[in-house]
Design a protein around this motif. Sequence first.
Motif, PDB file in Angstrom:
ATOM      1  N   VAL A   1      25.801 -56.554 106.485  1.00 29.54           N
ATOM      2  CA  VAL A   1      25.673 -56.155 107.552  1.00 29.54           C
ATOM      3  C   VAL A   1      26.139 -54.784 108.030  1.00 29.54           C
ATOM      4  CG1 VAL A   1      26.159 -57.064 109.979  1.00 29.54           C
ATOM      5  CG2 VAL A   1      25.521 -58.465 108.096  1.00 29.54           C
ATOM      6  N   LYS A   2      25.611 -53.983 108.910  1.00 29.47           N
ATOM      7  CA  LYS A   2      26.217 -52.709 109.187  1.00 29.47           C
ATOM      8  C   LYS A   2      26.475 -52.729 110.688  1.00 29.47           C
ATOM      9  CE  LYS A   2      26.028 -47.846 108.565  1.00 29.47           C
ATOM     10  NZ  LYS A   2      25.155 -46.619 108.091  1.00 29.47           N
ATOM     11  N   PRO A   3      27.418 -53.218 111.328  1.00 29.98           N
ATOM     12  CA  PRO A   3      27.652 -53.137 112.847  1.00 29.98           C
ATOM     13  C   PRO A   3      27.589 -51.876 113.334  1.00 29.98           C
ATOM     14  CG  PRO A   3      29.528 -53.940 111.893  1.00 29.98           C
ATOM     15  CD  PRO A   3      28.532 -53.659 110.743  1.00 29.98           C
ATOM     16  N   ASN A   4      27.911 -51.771 114.648  1.00 28.36           N
ATOM     17  CA  ASN A   4      27.847 -50.394 115.395  1.00 28.36           C
ATOM     18  C   ASN A   4      29.019 -49.471 114.786  1.00 28.36           C
ATOM     19  OD1 ASN A   4      25.773 -50.941 116.729  1.00 28.36           O
ATOM     20  ND2 ASN A   4      26.777 -51.764 118.335  1.00 28.36           N
ATOM     21  N   ASP A   5      30.032 -50.017 114.303  1.00 27.16           N
ATOM     22  CA  ASP A   5      31.077 -49.424 113.975  1.00 27.16           C
ATOM     23  C   ASP A   5      31.044 -48.368 112.563  1.00 27.16           C
ATOM     24  OD1 ASP A   5      31.155 -51.238 111.872  1.00 27.16           O
ATOM     25  OD2 ASP A   5      33.411 -51.684 112.224  1.00 27.16           O
ATOM     26  N   GLY A   6      29.885 -48.807 111.697  1.00 30.18           N
ATOM     27  CA  GLY A   6      29.537 -47.840 110.737  1.00 30.18           C
ATOM     28  C   GLY A   6      29.700 -48.220 109.638  1.00 30.18           C
ATOM     29  N   VAL A   7      30.752 -49.317 109.400  1.00 30.11           N
ATOM     30  CA  VAL A   7      31.204 -49.642 108.300  1.00 30.11           C
ATOM     31  C   VAL A   7      30.285 -50.867 107.647  1.00 30.11           C
ATOM     32  CG1 VAL A   7      33.308 -50.733 106.866  1.00 30.11           C
ATOM     33  CG2 VAL A   7      33.374 -49.004 108.420  1.00 30.11           C
ATOM     34  N   ARG A   8      29.874 -50.929 106.545  1.00 29.59           N
ATOM     35  CA  ARG A   8      28.986 -51.946 105.843  1.00 29.59           C
ATOM     36  C   ARG A   8      29.777 -53.137 105.538  1.00 29.59           C
ATOM     37  NH1 ARG A   8      23.683 -52.406 105.090  1.00 29.59           N
ATOM     38  NH2 ARG A   8      23.374 -50.002 105.545  1.00 29.59           N
ATOM     39  N   HIS A   9      29.609 -54.248 105.674  1.00 29.32           N
ATOM     40  CA  HIS A   9      30.211 -55.402 105.152  1.00 29.32           C
ATOM     41  C   HIS A   9      29.140 -56.336 104.395  1.00 29.32           C
ATOM     42  CE1 HIS A   9      34.211 -55.299 107.362  1.00 29.32           C
ATOM     43  NE2 HIS A   9      33.262 -54.488 108.148  1.00 29.32           N
ATOM     44  N   TYR A  10      29.723 -56.866 103.304  1.00 33.80           N
ATOM     45  CA  TYR A  10      28.854 -57.536 102.407  1.00 33.80           C
ATOM     46  C   TYR A  10      29.418 -59.077 102.272  1.00 33.80           C
ATOM     47  CZ  TYR A  10      27.337 -53.246 100.377  1.00 33.80           C
ATOM     48  OH  TYR A  10      26.881 -51.878 100.383  1.00 33.80           O
ATOM     49  N   ARG A  11      28.575 -60.081 102.085  1.00 30.55           N
ATOM     50  CA  ARG A  11      29.101 -61.393 102.470  1.00 30.55           C
ATOM     51  C   ARG A  11      28.052 -62.419 101.456  1.00 30.55           C
ATOM     52  NH1 ARG A  11      27.738 -65.544 106.174  1.00 30.55           N
ATOM     53  NH2 ARG A  11      26.295 -64.039 107.312  1.00 30.55           N
ATOM     54  N   ILE A  12      28.627 -63.181 100.856  1.00 32.22           N
ATOM     55  CA  ILE A  12      27.722 -64.359 100.228  1.00 32.22           C
ATOM     56  C   ILE A  12      27.576 -65.487 101.033  1.00 32.22           C
ATOM     57  CG2 ILE A  12      28.366 -63.459  97.900  1.00 32.22           C
ATOM     58  CD1 ILE A  12      30.260 -65.437  97.684  1.00 32.22           C
ATOM     59  N   GLU A  13      26.462 -65.870 101.019  1.00 33.01           N
ATOM     60  CA  GLU A  13      26.159 -67.134 101.890  1.00 33.01           C
ATOM     61  C   GLU A  13      26.799 -68.436 101.538  1.00 33.01           C
ATOM     62  OE1 GLU A  13      24.267 -66.771 104.556  1.00 33.01           O
ATOM     63  OE2 GLU A  13      23.831 -64.892 104.215  1.00 33.01           O
ATOM     64  N   THR A  14      26.454 -68.852 100.483  1.00 36.37           N
ATOM     65  CA  THR A  14      27.503 -70.011 100.041  1.00 36.37           C
ATOM     66  C   THR A  14      28.234 -69.886  98.774  1.00 36.37           C
ATOM     67  OG1 THR A  14      25.494 -70.725  98.795  1.00 36.37           O
ATOM     68  CG2 THR A  14      25.468 -71.387 100.913  1.00 36.37           C
ATOM     69  N   ARG A  15      29.191 -70.429  98.729  1.00 36.26           N
ATOM     70  CA  ARG A  15      30.352 -70.465  97.367  1.00 36.26           C
ATOM     71  C   ARG A  15      30.101 -71.612  96.720  1.00 36.26           C
ATOM     72  NH1 ARG A  15      35.658 -68.315  96.290  1.00 36.26           N
ATOM     73  NH2 ARG A  15      35.646 -68.441  94.194  1.00 36.26           N
ATOM     74  N   ARG A  16      29.553 -71.075  95.221  1.00 37.96           N
ATOM     75  CA  ARG A  16      29.427 -72.125  94.292  1.00 37.96           C
ATOM     76  C   ARG A  16      30.528 -72.856  94.004  1.00 37.96           C
ATOM     77  NH1 ARG A  16      25.334 -69.827  89.710  1.00 37.96           N
ATOM     78  NH2 ARG A  16      23.251 -69.498  91.154  1.00 37.96           N
ATOM     79  N   VAL A  17      30.470 -74.123  93.908  1.00 39.56           N
ATOM     80  CA  VAL A  17      31.672 -75.005  93.320  1.00 39.56           C
ATOM     81  C   VAL A  17      31.518 -75.462  91.992  1.00 39.56           C
ATOM     82  CG1 VAL A  17      32.795 -77.196  93.809  1.00 39.56           C
ATOM     83  CG2 VAL A  17      31.691 -75.840  95.707  1.00 39.56           C
ATOM     84  N   ARG A  18      32.339 -75.294  91.050  1.00 33.07           N
ATOM     85  CA  ARG A  18      32.357 -75.416  89.791  1.00 33.07           C
ATOM     86  C   ARG A  18      32.815 -76.686  89.281  1.00 33.07           C
ATOM     87  NH1 ARG A  18      33.082 -69.855  86.429  1.00 33.07           N
ATOM     88  NH2 ARG A  18      31.694 -68.746  87.535  1.00 33.07           N
TER      89      ARG A  18
END
Length: 121
Positions: free
Chosen positions: A104-121
């Motif tokens: 996601v790249k909001p108006n501040d111009g810095v792109r943020h990466y995110r994972i949807e779900t965290r796998r549980v081992r």
Amino acid sequence: MSPLSIAKSRNPKSATPKKRSVKSSATARRKVTSAATTAKTPLKADEPKVERVTKQEHVLTLLSQPNGASIEELMQATDWQQHSVRGFLAGTVKKKLGFSLTSVKPNDGVRHYRIETRRVR
């Protein structure tokens, strides 16, 4: 060719390589080790075993936050260069681990990466 070099090449002693005496390779390559180098240090019962947190786990923790993490944050957390972080995101997070990575790249111009779900081992 000079007569001297012809004579040398015809000499059977100089034409054949010298034979070496045969030694056992085990005795020739034997290493001397002391008792101090071979002794293993025993684990102390008083010291608790500490879980090692890898850089991969640290990155996955940052990516699983609600806001995610920027490339700069990941670079500071891992001491990796920018191209190494991007390669880790594409190769390991997406391909090997199979996470769905969103950016996601909001108006501040810095792109943020995110994972949807965290796998549980």
